[in-house]
Scaffold this active site. Sequence first.
Site, mmCIF file in Angstrom:
data_model
loop_
_atom_site.group_PDB
_atom_site.id
_atom_site.type_symbol
_atom_site.label_atom_id
_atom_site.label_comp_id
_atom_site.label_asym_id
_atom_site.label_seq_id
_atom_site.Cartn_x
_atom_site.Cartn_y
_atom_site.Cartn_z
ATOM 1 N N HIS A 143 -5.589 1.926 2.722
ATOM 2 C CA HIS A 143 -5.641 3.106 3.591
ATOM 3 C C HIS A 143 -7.054 3.698 3.599
ATOM 4 O O HIS A 143 -7.896 3.347 2.765
ATOM 5 C CB HIS A 143 -4.642 4.172 3.135
ATOM 6 C CG HIS A 143 -3.223 3.874 3.520
ATOM 7 N ND1 HIS A 143 -2.397 3.102 2.747
ATOM 8 C CD2 HIS A 143 -2.483 4.244 4.613
ATOM 9 C CE1 HIS A 143 -1.210 3.001 3.327
ATOM 10 N NE2 HIS A 143 -1.236 3.691 4.458
ATOM 11 N N LYS A 147 -6.879 9.468 2.140
ATOM 12 C CA LYS A 147 -5.482 9.527 1.703
ATOM 13 C C LYS A 147 -5.412 9.969 0.247
ATOM 14 O O LYS A 147 -6.083 9.412 -0.619
ATOM 15 C CB LYS A 147 -4.795 8.171 1.885
ATOM 16 C CG LYS A 147 -3.293 8.221 1.601
ATOM 17 C CD LYS A 147 -2.599 6.947 2.049
ATOM 18 C CE LYS A 147 -1.115 6.965 1.710
ATOM 19 N NZ LYS A 147 -0.392 8.090 2.337
#
Length: 254
Positions: A143, A147
């Site tokens: 990600h 995040k």
Amino acid sequence: MLNVGIYGGSGRVGSLLIKNLQHDEVARVSVVHVLKGIELAVPGATVTNDIDTLIQKSDVIIDFTLPEGTESLLERLLEHPKPLVSGTTGLNKHQQNLMQTLAQKTPVLYATNMSLGIALLKRLVAVTSEKLRDFDIEIVEMHHRYKKDAPSGTALTLAEFAAKARGLDLEKVRVSGRDGNIGERSKEEIGVFALRGGDIVGRHTVGFYNDGEYIELNHTATSRDTFAKGAIKAAKWLVSQEPGFYTIDDCLGL
């Protein structure tokens, strides 16, 4: 028209929810909740930092925030129930329990990932895990650098499906880090690892590895639009359901 309240309207997914609902023929954004100090203009909608106003002006609420934000929303919804679609990841046990309690009063749909692809991937993982019991399972998720929770909620959900298919308790077999002289890998353990960098929307790989061969199941999200569209579809479906706890699988009929 279905009045949709957006909780976390200034966030990455929240802004896409607003955009995707602008020309929707069934639903519209009626109210958007943002944190104090954030200025946001949404034509035809009320913008507020008051949760009670959000609840009052909504037929259904879509939540993509942080765990502490979701907790605040759940506490108010327990007093004034409204259907809730939530995609917030990283919820602790207390927050999960609040959501389950709310589901006794109103329909609640919770999903760590709102995409159709992930919904199908979960099923594929379960079948593969059950059929290839001698294969080692390793899960890697990637990600963007921003995040905050790791491993991702989606990775943990995939791991849960893999573990249940083999009759295992994920909490007892999950490994999320290896370093040093740790000895051989046990047959039952399921590795779940997180990579962070750049602007990666989301990539999940579930690998099944054996001597001489392996299978890798991959899902890559190239746009957060897929999460927003999935959440809107879920909200439209949820408002006609009885009180209860639902997943995206229920919405998609899987």
